[in-house]
Design a protein around this motif. Sequence first.
Motif, PDB file in Angstrom:
ATOM      1  N   ASP A   1     -15.268  -6.718  -6.803  1.00 44.27           N
ATOM      2  CA  ASP A   1     -13.386  -6.613  -6.630  1.00 44.27           C
ATOM      3  C   ASP A   1     -13.202  -8.051  -6.383  1.00 44.27           C
ATOM      4  O   ASP A   1     -14.103  -9.359  -6.414  1.00 44.27           O
ATOM      5  CB  ASP A   1     -13.149  -6.595  -4.879  1.00 44.27           C
ATOM      6  CG  ASP A   1     -13.398  -5.052  -4.991  1.00 44.27           C
ATOM      7  OD1 ASP A   1     -12.622  -4.359  -5.595  1.00 44.27           O
ATOM      8  OD2 ASP A   1     -14.032  -4.785  -4.038  1.00 44.27           O
TER       9      ASP A   1
ATOM     10  N   MET B   1      -8.465  -1.240   3.266  1.00 45.51           N
ATOM     11  CA  MET B   1      -8.450  -0.980   1.761  1.00 45.51           C
ATOM     12  C   MET B   1      -7.003  -1.414   0.998  1.00 45.51           C
ATOM     13  O   MET B   1      -6.820  -1.755   0.060  1.00 45.51           O
ATOM     14  CB  MET B   1      -8.216   0.913   2.455  1.00 45.51           C
ATOM     15  CG  MET B   1      -8.988   1.255   2.355  1.00 45.51           C
ATOM     16  SD  MET B   1      -8.841   2.692   3.065  1.00 45.51           S
ATOM     17  CE  MET B   1      -8.153   3.747   1.749  1.00 45.51           C
ATOM     18  N   ALA B   2      -5.550  -1.395   1.732  1.00 43.95           N
ATOM     19  CA  ALA B   2      -4.748  -1.734   1.375  1.00 43.95           C
ATOM     20  C   ALA B   2      -4.211  -3.251   0.033  1.00 43.95           C
ATOM     21  O   ALA B   2      -4.233  -3.533  -1.194  1.00 43.95           O
ATOM     22  CB  ALA B   2      -3.378  -1.948   2.536  1.00 43.95           C
TER      23      ALA B   2
ATOM     24  N   LYS C   1      -7.020  -3.390  -2.523  1.00 43.83           N
ATOM     25  CA  LYS C   1      -6.240  -2.389  -3.726  1.00 43.83           C
ATOM     26  C   LYS C   1      -4.891  -3.082  -4.334  1.00 43.83           C
ATOM     27  O   LYS C   1      -5.293  -3.260  -5.507  1.00 43.83           O
ATOM     28  CB  LYS C   1      -5.374  -1.207  -3.649  1.00 43.83           C
ATOM     29  CG  LYS C   1      -4.702  -0.639  -4.518  1.00 43.83           C
ATOM     30  CD  LYS C   1      -3.653   1.000  -3.584  1.00 43.83           C
ATOM     31  CE  LYS C   1      -3.166   1.793  -4.796  1.00 43.83           C
ATOM     32  NZ  LYS C   1      -2.971   2.835  -3.496  1.00 43.83           N
TER      33      LYS C   1
ATOM     34  N   ASN D   1      -6.910  -6.114  -7.025  1.00 43.49           N
ATOM     35  CA  ASN D   1      -7.366  -5.812  -7.919  1.00 43.49           C
ATOM     36  C   ASN D   1      -5.837  -5.933  -9.224  1.00 43.49           C
ATOM     37  O   ASN D   1      -5.889  -5.737  -9.952  1.00 43.49           O
ATOM     38  CB  ASN D   1      -8.243  -4.184  -8.063  1.00 43.49           C
ATOM     39  CG  ASN D   1      -9.293  -4.273  -7.525  1.00 43.49           C
ATOM     40  OD1 ASN D   1     -10.397  -4.855  -8.207  1.00 43.49           O
ATOM     41  ND2 ASN D   1      -9.992  -4.199  -6.528  1.00 43.49           N
ATOM     42  N   LYS D   2      -4.510  -5.007  -8.239  1.00 46.22           N
ATOM     43  CA  LYS D   2      -3.542  -5.562  -9.083  1.00 46.22           C
ATOM     44  C   LYS D   2      -2.768  -6.649  -9.859  1.00 46.22           C
ATOM     45  O   LYS D   2      -2.553  -6.594 -11.231  1.00 46.22           O
ATOM     46  CB  LYS D   2      -2.556  -4.538  -8.383  1.00 46.22           C
ATOM     47  CG  LYS D   2      -1.356  -3.967  -9.124  1.00 46.22           C
ATOM     48  CD  LYS D   2      -0.670  -3.585  -8.633  1.00 46.22           C
ATOM     49  CE  LYS D   2       1.096  -3.163  -9.226  1.00 46.22           C
ATOM     50  NZ  LYS D   2       1.521  -2.395  -8.413  1.00 46.22           N
TER      51      LYS D   2
END
Length: 489
Positions: free
Chosen positions: A257, A344-345, A348, A351-352
């Motif tokens: 990550d 989690m958010a 995510k 990573n984007k």
Amino acid sequence: GGAVLWETLHLLGFKVRPYVPDRKKEGYGYSNLGIDNCIEQFNPGLIITVDHGITKIKEVEYAKSKKIRTIITDHHLKGDASPKAEAIFHIPALSGSGVAYFFAKEIFNSFSPVQTQNFASLQKNFQTDYLALTSIGTIADLVPLIGPSRSLVKYGLESFSKIKRFGIKHILKQANIEDKKITPYEVGFMIAPRINAIGRLEHAIDALRLLCTNDEKKAYDLAHKIGNVNVERQELVEKSVAEARSSIGSDPRRGSDPIIILVSDHWHEGIIGLIASKIAEEFYRPTLVLTKTETGYKGSARSIPSFHVTEFLRSLKKNIIDVGGHKQAAGFTLEKDQLSIFKMAAFKLANKLIKDKDLERKIEADLKIPISKINLDLVKSLEVLEPFGMGNSRPTFYSEGILTGAQLLGKTQKHLKIWVSDITGKTGSVIPVKTGIQILELISFNNAEKFKTLSRGQKIKVVYNLDINEWDNKKTVQGKVIFLESLND
């Protein structure tokens, strides 16, 4: 900033009291609980914020419901809408202390000499003491030293030699720098940490008292108290950072990550920003550090230059109670049951948004230069570019040379000193020069492990800053290593 504004209003004759929120109970800025406490203690008709409030729409309305008006002075990132305050002084180019300085000065300028008996002392303060205080706030808040902030810091640092304020004088004595020229280094690493420490671990009102007191005995006592708390803070940070490193090493997500999220149930919330800063610098990843509180989690974030961490956190606002900050630093709070969803958010979204190239640490040099072109006159000429700091870095140089010597330094032998000369001719021999130095001495801090890879006569490449080392009334050129490796690597 609070010291400058409170003292200005007090000396102008206003009925004014300072209020510093309890970091642990009330948070960092404008809050309903803080407003209630102000009412209970002072029953004010007006609250002026310093270095906060620009996103506090509901809190300003709450104050209105209690018949209290609000003036906001701040420099933090605005939200989608602004509070409906009586007035807003929002200047992102300045620190919170810088905004307070100019706000206070404009109030002072609206008075004539005959309207206040303290006109002369205030006029002097705005040219000396208040400039020094503002420079501390600007450097401590890592505001880029460009434009008006550079001017404030330049003249603020020059004011330290003229300052009569007992609190500052005793901080300098306590740090053993009372006779030194004060630069951003002394402010950032010796003065500001002492002032900040008391607010991190106890209550920041003592820092305000220290900066404003006219009682030298009280200044002495407070300076020593704050110095002792700063030592406690250093030990606490060192222990907590070691725990953070350990948790990173055991985290299966580490390496996959682009962001680091660390959670503790016992880290002191006053130091989580310092933990985040050290981890972000060491691992070159945006870092979020959270610690458990009575009501949920308090978080602090530090980032890398290419990633706007406050905008990132605002994109997760459905998982966050509150967030505020700058491009590379932010504070936020979570409910107890939001933690896993938030993590989690965050992973995510990170990573984007974050690409591999963003996580490559870049080392840039301003000029490639032969060692023989370096001399005292060159280093002295760089002084016109001061003060150096965030946004106005000390010039960096790149040289390729022959290692002529190396040794370890310090009580624990953790620093490295090297001597480097130009590479000349096929044999790499050293040729005497008249225009510059023949051999450059450089210090590499906390880099002792490099010593075993070095050998006399080795060709190396080095990126460094230049400074003047004064010892025994003799001035010599000395470099500070930023990057060092073999020329063949």
